[in-house]
Structure formats: C-alpha cells, structure tokens
Motif scaffolding. Structure first.
Motif, mmCIF file in Angstrom:
data_model
loop_
_atom_site.group_PDB
_atom_site.id
_atom_site.type_symbol
_atom_site.label_atom_id
_atom_site.label_comp_id
_atom_site.label_asym_id
_atom_site.label_seq_id
_atom_site.Cartn_x
_atom_site.Cartn_y
_atom_site.Cartn_z
ATOM 1 N N PRO A 45 0.831 -1.211 0.000
ATOM 2 C CA PRO A 45 0.000 0.000 0.000
ATOM 3 C C PRO A 45 0.862 1.255 0.000
ATOM 4 O O PRO A 45 1.948 1.277 0.574
ATOM 5 C CB PRO A 45 -0.803 -0.116 1.289
ATOM 6 N N GLU A 46 0.355 2.285 -0.657
ATOM 7 C CA GLU A 46 1.075 3.562 -0.728
ATOM 8 C C GLU A 46 1.104 4.255 0.635
ATOM 9 O O GLU A 46 2.050 4.957 0.963
ATOM 10 C CB GLU A 46 0.396 4.472 -1.744
ATOM 11 N N HIS A 47 0.049 4.072 1.416
ATOM 12 C CA HIS A 47 -0.063 4.709 2.724
ATOM 13 C C HIS A 47 0.022 3.669 3.821
ATOM 14 O O HIS A 47 -0.330 2.505 3.618
ATOM 15 C CB HIS A 47 -1.384 5.486 2.816
ATOM 16 N N LYS A 48 0.485 4.094 4.994
ATOM 17 C CA LYS A 48 0.665 3.167 6.114
ATOM 18 C C LYS A 48 -0.363 3.361 7.223
ATOM 19 O O LYS A 48 -0.541 2.485 8.064
ATOM 20 C CB LYS A 48 2.074 3.308 6.701
ATOM 21 N N TYR A 49 -1.023 4.533 7.238
ATOM 22 C CA TYR A 49 -1.990 4.806 8.303
ATOM 23 C C TYR A 49 -3.103 5.680 7.748
ATOM 24 O O TYR A 49 -2.872 6.492 6.845
ATOM 25 C CB TYR A 49 -1.307 5.504 9.490
ATOM 26 N N TYR A 50 -4.305 5.496 8.297
ATOM 27 C CA TYR A 50 -5.504 6.170 7.815
ATOM 28 C C TYR A 50 -6.247 6.771 8.997
ATOM 29 O O TYR A 50 -6.331 6.165 10.062
ATOM 30 C CB TYR A 50 -6.394 5.116 7.140
ATOM 31 N N ALA A 51 -6.791 7.944 8.778
ATOM 32 C CA ALA A 51 -7.668 8.557 9.783
ATOM 33 C C ALA A 51 -8.777 9.281 9.042
ATOM 34 O O ALA A 51 -8.609 9.677 7.884
ATOM 35 C CB ALA A 51 -6.887 9.530 10.665
#
Length: 92
Positions: A45-51
């Motif tokens: 995944p391009e991102h490691k964390y989501y909010a």
C-alpha cells in the motif's frame, strides 16, 4: 455526509498518536476513526496509516472547520513530522 480523509505515508508512533487522537475527538460534531493500512489489491500500500473525521452534513463540517479544535489537530499532525495528505469528500 462529509468526511475528511487523512492518509499517512508512514505509520505514526503509537504513543504520540494517542495524544493526537485526544485532540481529534474534541472537534465539534465529528466522529473520528483511525487505523493501520494493512494491504492493497496489488503490491504494497502507498499509505501506512488512515484517519477520518465524519460529519452529518456540509454545515456541520463548515462549522467544525472554523473551530480552534480543528485547527489544533492540523497543527498537531504537522508537529508529528510524518508526511500526510488530507482530502474532503461529500457522500450521498
């Protein structure tokens, strides 16, 4: 429904992020959610964390966006020193 999506390129430090979550939960009229990105359909995944923040409508979002609490979350996110992007979404 209106959402603010926050995508982090790197996972934040859990202890430091716990402090950030406390600020986020003070934003007027918003529900706040967050979690680790664990996969993508293909590759890493391009991102490691989501909010995300969620408001019931555009008026609630606009009121929150003008609040000191919302401003504090942005400043605190920048102070964590992790790259992130923010996008606003309106859902039917």
């Amino acid at each position: 429904m209106v959402r603010a999506l926050v995508l982090y390129g790197e996972a934040p430090d859990p202890d430091r992020y716990a402090q950030h979550v406390e600020l986020c939960r003070q934003v007027p009229g918003a529900t706040f959610r967050h979690g680790r990105v664990f996969g993508a359909p293909m590759g890493e995944p391009e991102h490691k964390y989501y909010a995300e923040f969620e408001w019931p409508d555009t008026d609630a979002f606009k009121a929150a966006a003008r609040s000191d609490e919302f401003t504090a979350t942005a400043k605190d996110a920048m102070a964590m020193g992790k790259p992130f992007t923010v996008e606003f979404v309106e859902l039917d």
